[in-house]
Enzyme design. Structure first.
Site: not given
Length: 292
Positions: A93, A183-185, A187, A121, A119
């Site tokens: 990706m 990861y949070s950044a 999202k 990741i 979807n």
């Protein structure tokens, strides 16, 4: 006081979840029959389950993920389940050419596109932030920039079909807990970009819906292996989660919270008492099991 909040907040969250999710919605599997759908991250986990649900609903499927061998098996299963058609394109990706390749395939094969489900990741450990800025940059490329690139490439076709974009995100993109900083950044970035884009489409009277899916702890193999030693909660089933994502996209809902009670309660607690929620989250984790 703490005990009262632990009791009150889940009850209020459940009441809100009931209010938002119990309204009659005219969803039917026939809504997806013959629809042309791209699903990313479709070789395993939630993406794989979405592919199977869509196949059962007789949709046309174009699946993508990194691992070709896994995609081949998923496509074969989709055809067995009744997909109107099913094909795949494998690739990473973070490739700058993949979005155009996918959309060119959709246009050449189907003549258009009805739904784009984002979807996929990139891998990120559940651990203390190590200071690895390169990892943050790479994860942003996969978890965020590629979503923007795919949505941008798909918009001309989706405008023609008055279709839908479905963005699979996470509660970590609304509430920043420990051990998920990179990861949070990514999202949070998804939430900001697609929420803003939704507003622009509405202003321009473009009938393309954007559904943002705020997911909690789901029993995918990758999630369970990453966090089960730290988070004592029971994960929600990926099969049901996948179906709810498809339903939300088909109904053109603004957001999906899944599982609704857990996610709704947590978001409500964050809006009422964010510092208390942070404390409860930290105290609920088995921090001693987190590797540095």
């Amino acid at each position: 006081m703490g005990l009262l909040l632990k009791i009150f907040i889940p009850l209020l969250g459940a009441a809100l979840a009931f209010y938002f999710y119990s309204a009659p919605e005219n969803f039917s599997e026939e809504m997806l029959r013959g629809k042309r759908v791209i699903v990313t991250g479709a070789s395993s986990g939630i993406g794989e389950q979405m592919a199977y649900h869509l196949a059962h609903m007789e949709a046309h499927l174009l699946l993508t993920a990194r691992t070709e061998a896994k995609l081949q098996k998923v496509v074969e299963r989709c055809l067995e389940l009744g997909a109107a058609s099913a094909r795949y394109i494998s690739g990473s990706m973070d490739s700058p050419t993949l979005p155009q390749e996918l959309l060119r395939e959709a246009e050449n094969t189907w003549g258009g596109l009805d739904m784009l489900i984002l979807n996929h990741i990139g891998h990120s450990g559940f651990t203390y932030f190590s200071g690895d800025v390169g990892h943050v940059r790479q994860l942003m490329e996969i978890n965020f920039v590629s979503y923007v690139a795919l949505a941008t490439a798909a918009l001309p076709l989706l405008k023609e079909s008055e279709g839908s974009i479905v963005v699979v995100s996470s509660i970590a993109g609304r509430i920043a807990g420990p051990f998920t900083a990179p990861y949070s950044a990514t999202k949070f970035a998804l939430d900001g970009f697609f929420s803003s884009l939704r507003q622009e489409l509405i202003i321009d009277k473009v009938n393309v819906s954007i559904t943002l899916c705020i997911l909690g702890y789901i029993n995918t193999e990758s999630a369970v292996s990453a966090v089960s030693h730290v988070i004592p909660d029971t994960p929600a089933p990926k099969e049901e989660c996948a179906l709810e994502i498809i339903r939300a996209g088909a109904l053109r809902r603004r957001e999906l919270h899944y599982p609704p009670r857990a996610v709704g309660s947590t978001l409500l607690a964050h809006s009422i008492a964010p510092e208390l929620l942070d404390s409860l989250i930290r105290s609920s984790y088995r921090v001693e099991n987190v590797r540095r």
